[in-house]
Scaffold this motif. Sequence first.
Motif, PDB file in Angstrom:
ATOM      1  N   ARG A   5       3.157  -5.742  -6.546  1.00 60.61           N
ATOM      2  CA  ARG A   5       3.315  -6.086  -7.961  1.00 60.61           C
ATOM      3  C   ARG A   5       2.762  -4.967  -8.851  1.00 60.61           C
ATOM      4  N   ILE A   6       1.570  -4.484  -8.515  1.00 57.64           N
ATOM      5  CA  ILE A   6       0.941  -3.426  -9.325  1.00 57.64           C
ATOM      6  C   ILE A   6       1.812  -2.169  -9.336  1.00 57.64           C
ATOM      7  N   LYS A  40      -3.866  -8.203   3.425  1.00 55.10           N
ATOM      8  CA  LYS A  40      -4.120  -9.379   2.586  1.00 55.10           C
ATOM      9  C   LYS A  40      -3.861  -9.097   1.104  1.00 55.10           C
ATOM     10  N   HIS A  41      -3.849  -7.831   0.713  1.00 53.03           N
ATOM     11  CA  HIS A  41      -3.574  -7.485  -0.687  1.00 53.03           C
ATOM     12  C   HIS A  41      -2.135  -7.013  -0.885  1.00 53.03           C
ATOM     13  N   HIS A  42      -1.311  -7.141   0.145  1.00 58.43           N
ATOM     14  CA  HIS A  42       0.024  -6.543   0.102  1.00 58.43           C
ATOM     15  C   HIS A  42       0.811  -6.978  -1.141  1.00 58.43           C
ATOM     16  N   ASP A  43       0.886  -8.278  -1.397  1.00 55.40           N
ATOM     17  CA  ASP A  43       1.713  -8.773  -2.512  1.00 55.40           C
ATOM     18  C   ASP A  43       1.199  -8.256  -3.853  1.00 55.40           C
ATOM     19  N   ASP A  44      -0.135  -8.283  -4.032  1.00 55.61           N
ATOM     20  CA  ASP A  44      -0.723  -7.746  -5.261  1.00 55.61           C
ATOM     21  C   ASP A  44      -0.373  -6.275  -5.431  1.00 55.61           C
ATOM     22  N   ALA A  86       7.223   0.710   0.236  1.00 56.94           N
ATOM     23  CA  ALA A  86       8.601   0.383   0.621  1.00 56.94           C
ATOM     24  C   ALA A  86       9.049  -0.896  -0.067  1.00 56.94           C
ATOM     25  N   ASP A  87       8.171  -1.904  -0.082  1.00 50.79           N
ATOM     26  CA  ASP A  87       8.562  -3.177  -0.691  1.00 50.79           C
ATOM     27  C   ASP A  87       8.709  -3.060  -2.204  1.00 50.79           C
ATOM     28  N   ALA A  88       7.860  -2.234  -2.826  1.00 52.49           N
ATOM     29  CA  ALA A  88       7.949  -2.082  -4.287  1.00 52.49           C
ATOM     30  C   ALA A  88       9.238  -1.359  -4.686  1.00 52.49           C
ATOM     31  N   LEU A  89       9.690  -0.433  -3.854  1.00 54.27           N
ATOM     32  CA  LEU A  89      10.901   0.339  -4.186  1.00 54.27           C
ATOM     33  C   LEU A  89      12.178  -0.414  -3.821  1.00 54.27           C
ATOM     34  N   ASN A  90      12.033  -1.385  -2.948  1.00 55.17           N
ATOM     35  CA  ASN A  90      13.187  -2.120  -2.441  1.00 55.17           C
ATOM     36  C   ASN A  90      13.975  -2.759  -3.591  1.00 55.17           C
ATOM     37  N   GLY A  91      15.251  -2.430  -3.699  1.00 58.75           N
ATOM     38  CA  GLY A  91      16.110  -3.033  -4.717  1.00 58.75           C
ATOM     39  C   GLY A  91      16.033  -2.352  -6.070  1.00 58.75           C
ATOM     40  N   ARG A 142       3.739   0.476   3.513  1.00 60.19           N
ATOM     41  CA  ARG A 142       4.405  -0.837   3.514  1.00 60.19           C
ATOM     42  C   ARG A 142       4.573  -1.367   2.098  1.00 60.19           C
ATOM     43  N   PHE A 143       3.504  -1.277   1.271  1.00 61.26           N
ATOM     44  CA  PHE A 143       3.690  -1.824  -0.092  1.00 61.26           C
ATOM     45  C   PHE A 143       4.573  -0.901  -0.936  1.00 61.26           C
TER      46      PHE A 143
END
Lengths: 208, 540
Positions: free
Chosen positions: B507-508, B500-504, B373-378, B370-371
């Motif tokens: 970013r990392i 709970k650490h998804h956003d961090d 996919a979100d980090a690569l998005n865009g 999940r993280f």
Amino acid sequence: MGAPAKAGGDTVKCDIILCGVGGQGVLTVGAVIAMAAAADGLEVRQSEVHGMAQRGGAVLSHLRLSDTSVAADLIPRGCADLILSMEPLEGLRYLRWLKSDGVLLSAEEPFLNIADYPSPEILRAMLDKVPGARLVPAQSLAQQSGNRRAVNMVMVGAASIYLPISRLILRDTIARMFASKGNDVVARNLDALELGAASAAAQARSSS
Amino acid sequence: MPSGTNAPMTRVALLGDEALAQGAIDAGVSCAYGYPGTPSTEIMEYLRAAQERNGRPLARWSANEKTALEEALGVSLCGRRALVTMKHVGLNVAADPFINGALVDIRGGLVLAVADDPGMHSSQNEQDSRFYADFAKVPCLEPADQQQACDMMADAFDLSERFHVPVLVRMVTRLAHSRAPVQIRLPRPENPLQKTDNPGAWVLLPAAARQRWHRLLTLQEELAAAAESSVWNVETPGDAPWGVITTGLARNYFLENAPQLSPCPAHLHIGQYPLPVAALRRFAAGKSRLVVLEEGYPFVEERLPGILLSAVEIRGKKSGHVPVEGELDPDNIREVLELPNRPAALPVPQELPGRPPQLCRGCPHLDTFRFLADALNGRGPHLVASDIGCYSLGALPPLSAIETLVCMGASISMAVGAAEAGMANAVAVIGDSTFLHSGMTGLVDCVARRVPVTILILDNGTVGMTGAQETMLPSSALAPLVVGMGVPESHVRVVTPLPKHHDDNVRILQEELDYPGVSVIISRRECLEWARRQRREATP
């Protein structure tokens, strides 16, 4: 199909397709039946599924019991006496193995981990096309036995009325399996076994 | 029964893998090494349980199949018997010590138990290990049932010591994972420690290697003679004008159908290779047709025309009478036996949905995907090269998180290649155990050439897919290891894959994707299956 009696016929042969979803205890059910059959003097072959398929996927095991030697680890198509399934959809998946007068015995409760699981009506319609289909309310019977986790033993019990294994030896096998966990656990698993057997027997009577 | 066995003892129900392991114990094996891989894993698990109970034999997981086989070569040089276990593709990794191990002077018996996976139940190909034994010019034994899997081990070790070459025992999934009662025999004592008295035969410098190669070539006649008189190659007479040749499990599928054949064909079963040429010629004499049934590639069928002295019609996989792909079974050999299909009892409902394997609910890999996919998005073009383990299931929808699965360790090296080809956002996703197996060498290339690759090591502390075996190094050793290999410490990041650490975590990962060098992100959370097993073992 009636119980494959040892008297009457010249040989005892019982081919069982065991199925369900990875994690449901398909291999445990198979192990109990296989151990009891061996204790009852039968030849046993049990083909299992390990590895990737056990991760929440469809699991299939071939269990062959005979009083003579068993050649192949796999059951030929159309030759299984019994499909024993831990949930209804999986039981349907292996119909091509079932004898024309074989029994499809399944736990009633669906295992929902896929998005396109059929609706109860469609599932019912598919099961209605199988003359030998019997559903066991395994979870509620397990609850009734005082052990929610005894679903496996309920299904062993339900299967037992079709197995060429003495009830005494089956009970003894289960008692030995759970002996280390105390008399209480043994008693509840044996209760689950009997509840499953009674449920399957009642259905067999009503449909014959 | 073959040599090296004693009076029957007890009858126990064993998987084919377990029967093979028990046979190795009974044959006096001293040390066993392997890398987990379906369908071979249970061989070592059985040996490890035996070690826990009895102290012997030594049974160890190794970093990969190559180190396992090299360790076994060391055992053999010291005179003791060694077993190496692996799945079929593991032998690709161990091919170097295997082919060259055939040239040294094997002392203590050295046996490789290699489990093929026809039908690809848990593998990326259907390769047939009999070809490897043929390629290395060493004997191969192929059990047809659980009892043979047990009994053949004594023979395998004896053959290895008699001819001073490694011996390959070929398993297949259906035998590896099928249970039947097996007679166990009294164990033979282990060999004493006795270093080779022929040390020159272990130094394969060209001059010595030429002598060893000559010796291996001249040995072939003796290996063939051993197969001619082997108890594992059995002929059963028949009264039909045609004959059936089987190998391995195909024997059982033939026997399942044989009662319906009248007149019944003669039957030659082959369990020991190299092929018994004289036996095959004798068997073919006077027959109009031979049917060849073998699990795997058409190994026997391809060789028959060069062996037989007169033209005989051969029917099998090459001729199109038996399916080339997948496993044999009691039904798909009926056509070549000229038996009608069994009447289909009931059709399977067409609308039945499939149920593919999937990651466990709450699996740490899900949070990592999940993280990722979100980090690569865009970010535009990218490649997520991946590897072999539970996380391979991330390729399936709805995750569709990874784009490659080729072989153990390929994720990092493929990401290096993609980056050097010009691909931005080259990511490698690899498990901790796969990294230690063969991902590290790719990282060396990556560091040495400063290729901009972002490597995600999914550290769940165990070999999850094969049933939660221990990894070679603890989690705490991973970060120091990659730093030691030259990844800048500031670009070795350890994250916890939890919602709970998804956003961090996003970013990392984005920071490291922006960095134009090598980064390693260790995504660390314990495997749920492993944790469950730990709890089970903790309760008496």
